[in-house]
Design a protein around this motif. Structure first.
Motif, PDB file in Angstrom:
ATOM      1  N   GLY A 498       0.790  -1.230   0.000  1.00 26.58           N
ATOM      2  CA  GLY A 498       0.000   0.000   0.000  1.00 26.58           C
ATOM      3  C   GLY A 498       0.819   1.274   0.000  1.00 26.58           C
ATOM      4  O   GLY A 498       0.293   2.360   0.258  1.00 26.58           O
ATOM      5  N   ARG A 499       2.127   1.181  -0.312  1.00 32.95           N
ATOM      6  CA  ARG A 499       2.992   2.365  -0.302  1.00 32.95           C
ATOM      7  C   ARG A 499       3.062   3.055  -1.665  1.00 32.95           C
ATOM      8  O   ARG A 499       3.525   4.180  -1.761  1.00 32.95           O
ATOM      9  CB  ARG A 499       4.407   1.979   0.140  1.00 32.95           C
ATOM     10  N   GLU A 500       2.628   2.379  -2.727  1.00 32.81           N
ATOM     11  CA  GLU A 500       2.689   2.957  -4.074  1.00 32.81           C
ATOM     12  C   GLU A 500       1.411   2.651  -4.826  1.00 32.81           C
ATOM     13  O   GLU A 500       0.760   1.623  -4.592  1.00 32.81           O
ATOM     14  CB  GLU A 500       3.882   2.385  -4.868  1.00 32.81           C
ATOM     15  N   LYS A 501       1.085   3.568  -5.748  1.00 36.61           N
ATOM     16  CA  LYS A 501      -0.048   3.340  -6.637  1.00 36.61           C
ATOM     17  C   LYS A 501       0.461   2.912  -8.009  1.00 36.61           C
ATOM     18  O   LYS A 501       1.602   3.183  -8.377  1.00 36.61           O
ATOM     19  CB  LYS A 501      -0.881   4.623  -6.773  1.00 36.61           C
ATOM     20  N   VAL A 502      -0.391   2.256  -8.766  1.00 41.58           N
ATOM     21  CA  VAL A 502      -0.067   1.866 -10.136  1.00 41.58           C
ATOM     22  C   VAL A 502      -0.874   2.753 -11.072  1.00 41.58           C
ATOM     23  O   VAL A 502      -2.116   2.716 -11.053  1.00 41.58           O
ATOM     24  CB  VAL A 502      -0.388   0.374 -10.391  1.00 41.58           C
ATOM     25  N   LEU A 503      -0.165   3.574 -11.848  1.00 36.57           N
ATOM     26  CA  LEU A 503      -0.796   4.517 -12.770  1.00 36.57           C
ATOM     27  C   LEU A 503      -0.479   4.107 -14.202  1.00 36.57           C
ATOM     28  O   LEU A 503       0.641   3.716 -14.509  1.00 36.57           O
ATOM     29  CB  LEU A 503      -0.297   5.940 -12.501  1.00 36.57           C
ATOM     30  N   GLN A 504      -1.449   4.226 -15.084  1.00 35.63           N
ATOM     31  CA  GLN A 504      -1.265   3.792 -16.474  1.00 35.63           C
ATOM     32  C   GLN A 504      -1.801   4.840 -17.439  1.00 35.63           C
ATOM     33  O   GLN A 504      -2.811   5.500 -17.181  1.00 35.63           O
ATOM     34  CB  GLN A 504      -1.968   2.451 -16.736  1.00 35.63           C
ATOM     35  N   ARG A 505      -1.088   4.981 -18.573  1.00 38.99           N
ATOM     36  CA  ARG A 505      -1.584   5.790 -19.696  1.00 38.99           C
ATOM     37  C   ARG A 505      -1.923   4.836 -20.838  1.00 38.99           C
ATOM     38  O   ARG A 505      -1.383   3.750 -20.941  1.00 38.99           O
ATOM     39  CB  ARG A 505      -0.498   6.758 -20.201  1.00 38.99           C
ATOM     40  N   THR A 506      -2.801   5.274 -21.732  1.00 41.41           N
ATOM     41  CA  THR A 506      -3.075   4.519 -22.952  1.00 41.41           C
ATOM     42  C   THR A 506      -2.816   5.429 -24.131  1.00 41.41           C
ATOM     43  O   THR A 506      -3.260   6.568 -24.132  1.00 41.41           O
ATOM     44  CB  THR A 506      -4.540   4.086 -23.038  1.00 41.41           C
ATOM     45  N   ARG A 507      -2.064   4.967 -25.096  1.00 40.87           N
ATOM     46  CA  ARG A 507      -1.763   5.824 -26.244  1.00 40.87           C
ATOM     47  C   ARG A 507      -2.105   5.088 -27.539  1.00 40.87           C
ATOM     48  O   ARG A 507      -1.818   3.913 -27.690  1.00 40.87           O
ATOM     49  CB  ARG A 507      -0.299   6.251 -26.254  1.00 40.87           C
ATOM     50  N   THR A 508      -2.725   5.801 -28.441  1.00 35.17           N
ATOM     51  CA  THR A 508      -3.089   5.195 -29.720  1.00 35.17           C
ATOM     52  C   THR A 508      -2.673   6.068 -30.889  1.00 35.17           C
ATOM     53  O   THR A 508      -2.993   5.772 -32.026  1.00 35.17           O
ATOM     54  CB  THR A 508      -4.609   4.974 -29.799  1.00 35.17           C
ATOM     55  N   THR A 509      -1.977   7.158 -30.627  1.00 37.48           N
ATOM     56  CA  THR A 509      -1.556   8.037 -31.716  1.00 37.48           C
ATOM     57  C   THR A 509      -0.074   8.342 -31.589  1.00 37.48           C
ATOM     58  O   THR A 509       0.541   8.102 -30.568  1.00 37.48           O
ATOM     59  CB  THR A 509      -2.328   9.370 -31.698  1.00 37.48           C
ATOM     60  N   VAL A 510       0.481   8.861 -32.656  1.00 32.69           N
ATOM     61  CA  VAL A 510       1.875   9.284 -32.665  1.00 32.69           C
ATOM     62  C   VAL A 510       1.914  10.735 -33.101  1.00 32.69           C
ATOM     63  O   VAL A 510       1.098  11.170 -33.921  1.00 32.69           O
ATOM     64  CB  VAL A 510       2.719   8.404 -33.615  1.00 32.69           C
ATOM     65  N   ARG A 511       2.803  11.497 -32.530  1.00 32.85           N
ATOM     66  CA  ARG A 511       2.872  12.911 -32.885  1.00 32.85           C
ATOM     67  C   ARG A 511       3.265  13.071 -34.347  1.00 32.85           C
ATOM     68  O   ARG A 511       3.859  12.181 -34.941  1.00 32.85           O
ATOM     69  CB  ARG A 511       3.877  13.641 -31.994  1.00 32.85           C
ATOM     70  N   LYS A 512       2.963  14.219 -34.887  1.00 29.78           N
ATOM     71  CA  LYS A 512       3.281  14.496 -36.279  1.00 29.78           C
ATOM     72  C   LYS A 512       4.782  14.526 -36.489  1.00 29.78           C
ATOM     73  O   LYS A 512       5.540  14.814 -35.581  1.00 29.78           O
ATOM     74  CB  LYS A 512       2.673  15.845 -36.702  1.00 29.78           C
ATOM     75  N   ALA A 513       5.198  14.245 -37.684  1.00 29.87           N
ATOM     76  CA  ALA A 513       6.610  14.067 -37.994  1.00 29.87           C
ATOM     77  C   ALA A 513       7.491  15.177 -37.464  1.00 29.87           C
ATOM     78  O   ALA A 513       7.342  16.329 -37.830  1.00 29.87           O
ATOM     79  CB  ALA A 513       6.786  13.972 -39.511  1.00 29.87           C
ATOM     80  N   ALA A 514       8.435  14.801 -36.604  1.00 30.59           N
ATOM     81  CA  ALA A 514       9.437  15.763 -36.152  1.00 30.59           C
ATOM     82  C   ALA A 514      10.460  15.987 -37.239  1.00 30.59           C
ATOM     83  O   ALA A 514      11.186  16.967 -37.243  1.00 30.59           O
ATOM     84  CB  ALA A 514      10.126  15.239 -34.896  1.00 30.59           C
ATOM     85  N   SER A 515      10.538  15.046 -38.179  1.00 28.24           N
ATOM     86  CA  SER A 515      11.555  15.124 -39.217  1.00 28.24           C
ATOM     87  C   SER A 515      11.170  16.057 -40.356  1.00 28.24           C
ATOM     88  O   SER A 515      11.972  16.344 -41.224  1.00 28.24           O
ATOM     89  CB  SER A 515      11.805  13.725 -39.784  1.00 28.24           C
ATOM     90  N   ALA A 516       9.910  16.509 -40.367  1.00 24.42           N
ATOM     91  CA  ALA A 516       9.498  17.381 -41.460  1.00 24.42           C
ATOM     92  C   ALA A 516      10.190  18.725 -41.367  1.00 24.42           C
ATOM     93  O   ALA A 516      10.072  19.422 -40.385  1.00 24.42           O
ATOM     94  CB  ALA A 516       7.981  17.573 -41.418  1.00 24.42           C
ATOM     95  N   GLN A 517      10.976  19.065 -42.364  1.00 26.15           N
ATOM     96  CA  GLN A 517      11.665  20.342 -42.395  1.00 26.15           C
ATOM     97  C   GLN A 517      11.220  21.104 -43.629  1.00 26.15           C
ATOM     98  O   GLN A 517      11.008  20.526 -44.688  1.00 26.15           O
ATOM     99  CB  GLN A 517      13.185  20.148 -42.447  1.00 26.15           C
TER     100      GLN A 517
END
Length: 743
Positions: A498-517
């Motif tokens: 009981g000393r820690e909680k379990v936290l979760q994220r859910t991700r289904t997308t990816v950010r737009k291209a960082a490589s686009a210049q």
């Protein structure tokens, strides 16, 4: 000797400084130490053995299993003025004998050899006559059964080297090796008291992402639409998936090739060449593709399914951004991928020990696919590198979704696993939590556990997925072997107490291209010239210049051969061969008043850019003129509103300049040449940014430069420079020309 090595780096390769780790590796080799060097893909391994080869007397042997890489490296060396050749199964008898004859005469500084060639009687006779000071072994992980690409032919190397009458210096190179594999490499190759170099596994220019729970075809359509001009590789686990993804791309109208073991040798070779020559911009392939592909401008690597181990994944993902430009590595994950990889392992030809090793690696890869930790951290720690800060750019680091408290679900799952006492796997644990009436669950009496049926409303697949996530986050641990069991890990204790909680994220997308210049018109003109010239010379475009070099040329806009040699990636041989044509293109954009103002607006005139580049490539200069008024000035603080400029390299230089830094200080802080920073500032001015002209162009000098321009004309810089005092620099002259063009 290191001083000579630095001179060669500049003279032959066109770089002022070594990349991280290269100088230490080269220094050790030149001191006569056997070496094991582990550098990430794209980290510059070849320079680490090529420069010592140029400095040592005789012919260096480079052992490599990769025929295509041999050809690329030999072609590149010969274009740099270095005599090199290769011996492998792709050669005809006449060509093979001619290379052998020249090698016997000592004509080569480097000779690339496939490991299978070493025991050939003809080659054994040759090596007795050659002066061989140094043997470099590339892809050295192939010698280790603990590695991901074990090749039995590599096991012969230690014996072959030991039989040589005068044992040469030996250095082994690889991109992916855990501490265990590193020890195995050193032992199996018989390295003598080797100096081991690990230069760091992090690739700062790669953005890693894991995407789960997504409609893959829909994701692919959106992903490719956002990267319309980028070259990339899409990896699939099976031939069937490769064909299906290739068909999707063809329906989208995307130029794509395919590569897998079901195709004939000729078709695979043709596809590979089309990709190298930029005739197809995307390759869809199984893991059979990529080894030895030295194509630098791959902007993305997309894994359609999870591969079987971290080593394979990072090596395949690392084929993006070999030129140092920002690139993306995306893994599309779903739980079924694990079963596909398990099937491939179990159907493989390895013995049971090898399969157990592969299954253990599969579990680690699965953990990567589910973790919420920094993805770069996860990978480099796997390879034994500690204390690496979060990358700040992977999908985990950028995930801003709300954390969900799942402590209650975790406690139920952990309690169930504890009661199974490490005797069962995830599948059985999921059945117990589901309340399954499976025959074995009932036979073993697991339905009598207090945790039986706690997740009765969940699909069994979802329960298994939750358990795997707990493994990935360190709350549970799986044993090794073909039938792994699951048990509590040390990380579960704080949760159970009981000393820690379990936290979760859910991700289904990816950010737009960082490589686009946003590419400037000058960059596009240089790229088109490179394409035309490479086609004429029948070599891949990257053999002339990397995209990074073209981008720096466009930013710096050098006007003389001396300035050209300050650009990274341009050595003496390339400057002599291509300098006049490159300078001609640059001058057609910024060499005269009037043409400068066309830089910003020409972005929408791609057809004119291409015609200009083709004309220059055939020796006919043409200019792009514009009579339109220059764009209104904008401040750096408004960069995000200025089309395509946010975060651009030249704008970053202007921000530092406005903060009071000198050109020299900016160059040092960014690892760029002063000429490049000067080009950044001129470009910003031409694009309409406000700039403190007095800091660049002192007023007492401006009038004298203007008078000289009137006297000798503004076509070329050198005559203007010769007509002025020595203290007036080329930067001041270019600034004066730019300021005049802006009115």
């Amino acid at each position: 000797m290191l001083a000579k090595a630095r001179q060669l780096l500049k003279q032959v390769y066109g770089y002022d400084t070594f990349r991280k780790g290269q100088e230490a590796i080269i220094g050790g080799i030149l001191e006569g130490r056997d070496t094991l060097a582990i550098l990430p893909t794209g980290g510059g391994k070849s320079v680490c053995y090529q420069i010592p080869a140029l400095l040592l007397e005789g012919t260096t042997l480079v052992v490599s299993p990769l025929i295509s890489l041999m050809k690329d490296q030999v072609d590149a060396l010969n274009r740099l003025g270095v005599k090199a050749a290769y011996l492998n199964s792709s050669m005809g008898a006449t060509e093979y004998r001619e290379v052998m004859r020249q090698a016997f005469m000592g004509e080569y500084k480097l000779l690339y050899v496939a490991p299978e060639r070493l025991d050939a009687p003809m080659f054994a006779s040759l090596t007795e006559q050659m002066v061989i000071p140094f043997i470099a072994i590339d892809e050295a992980h192939c010698v280790s059964q603990w590695g991901h690409d074990f090749r039995p032919s590599y096991r012969q190397l230690a014996g072959w080297i030991a039989r040589m009458s005068n044992r040469p210096l030996v250095a082994a190179f690889t991109a992916t090796a855990t501490e265990e594999v590193s020890r195995d490499i050193a032992a199996m190759l018989g390295l003598r008291d080797p100096r081991i170099h690990v230069s760091g596994f992090a690739r700062d220019n790669l953005s890693l992402s894991v995407v789960s729970g997504t409609d893959k075809p829909a994701f692919l359509r959106k992903f490719m639409a956002e990267r319309a001009d980028q070259s990339g590789i899409i990896y699939a686990a099976t031939r069937k998936e490769t064909e299906q993804v290739h068909a999707m791309l063809e329906k989208m109208g995307i130029s794509a090739g395919k590569y897998h073991g079901g195709l004939g040798d000729a078709e695979r070779a043709e596809m590979q060449e089309k990709f190298r020559f930029d005739e197809v911009r995307v390759m869809v392939a199984t893991n059979a593709f990529g080894m030895g592909i030295d194509k630098p401008n791959v902007r993305f690597v997309l894994h359609w399914q999870m591969p079987g181990d971290i080593e394979s994944y990072y090596q395949e993902a690392g084929r993006a951004g070999r030129d140092g430009e920002e690139s993306e590595c995306i893994l599309l994950f779903e739980p079924a991928d694990v079963q596909v990889q398990r099937f491939l392992i179990e159907q493989g030809t390895g013995d049971q020990e090898r399969k157990s090793i592969q299954l253990a690696k599969l579990h680690t890869m699965m953990n990567y696919s589910r973790t919420q930790r920094c993805l770069q951290q996860f990978i480099v720690e796997y390879f034994g590198e500690a204390d690496v800060p979060p990358c700040g750019k992977c999908s985990s680091c950028l995930d801003k979704s709300e954390l969900v408290d799942r402590t209650d679900d975790a406690l139920k799952a952990l309690s169930c696993v504890a009661r199974l006492k490490g005797r069962f796997g995830v599948t059985t644990a999921a059945k117990v939590l589901k309340g399954s009436r499976d025959k074995r669950v009932l036979e073993w009496g697991l339905d009598r556990l207090s945790t039986y049926g706690l997740f009765s409303r969940w699909p069994e697949k979802e329960i298994a997925d939750w358990l795997y996530w707990l493994v990935a986050e360190g709350y549970l641990v799986m044993s090794e072997g073909q039938y792994p069991t699951v048990s509590l890990a040390a990380g579960s204790l704080p949760v159970l107490e009981g000393r820690e909680k379990v936290l979760q994220r859910t991700r289904t997308t990816v950010r737009k291209a960082a490589s686009a210049q946003v590419s400037s018109p000058l960059f596009e003109a240089l790229r088109e010239w490179r394409r035309v010239t490479a086609a004429r010379e029948k070599v891949p475009p990257f053999m002339l210049f990397f995209d990074a070099t073209l981008r720096e040329l466009a930013d710096a806009a050098p006007m003389t051969h001396e300035e050209l040699l300050t650009v990274k990636g341009i050595g003496a041989a390339k400057a002599d061969k291509y300098g006049d044509e490159v300078l001609s293109i640059i001058r057609s954009f910024v060499g005269t008043a009037g043409s400068s103002a066309a830089l910003q607006r020409a972005a929408d005139e791609a057809a004119d850019v291409k015609r200009s580049a083709e004309a220059v490539g055939s020796g006919n200069e043409s200019r792009m003129q514009s009579n339109a008024d220059p764009a209104p000035a904008v401040t750096v603080s408004a960069a995000s509103e200025h089309a395509g400029a946010a975060g651009a390299s030249h704008v970053q230089s202007l921000e530092q300049f406005e903060a009071g830094m000198s050109v020299k200080e900016i160059a040092a802080s960014r690892g760029l040449s002063e000429v490049t920073i000067e080009g950044h500032l001129i470009r910003c001015a031409l694009e309409g940014y406000k700039i403190d002209w007095d800091r660049i162009l002192p007023r007492p000098y401006e009038g004298r430069i203007a008078a000289a321009i009137e006297q000798v004309g503004g076509e070329k810089l050198k005559p203007i420079k010769e007509a002025l005092p020595k203290e007036i620099t080329y930067f001041m002259i270019k600034a004066c020309l730019a300021k005049r063009s802006l009115g």
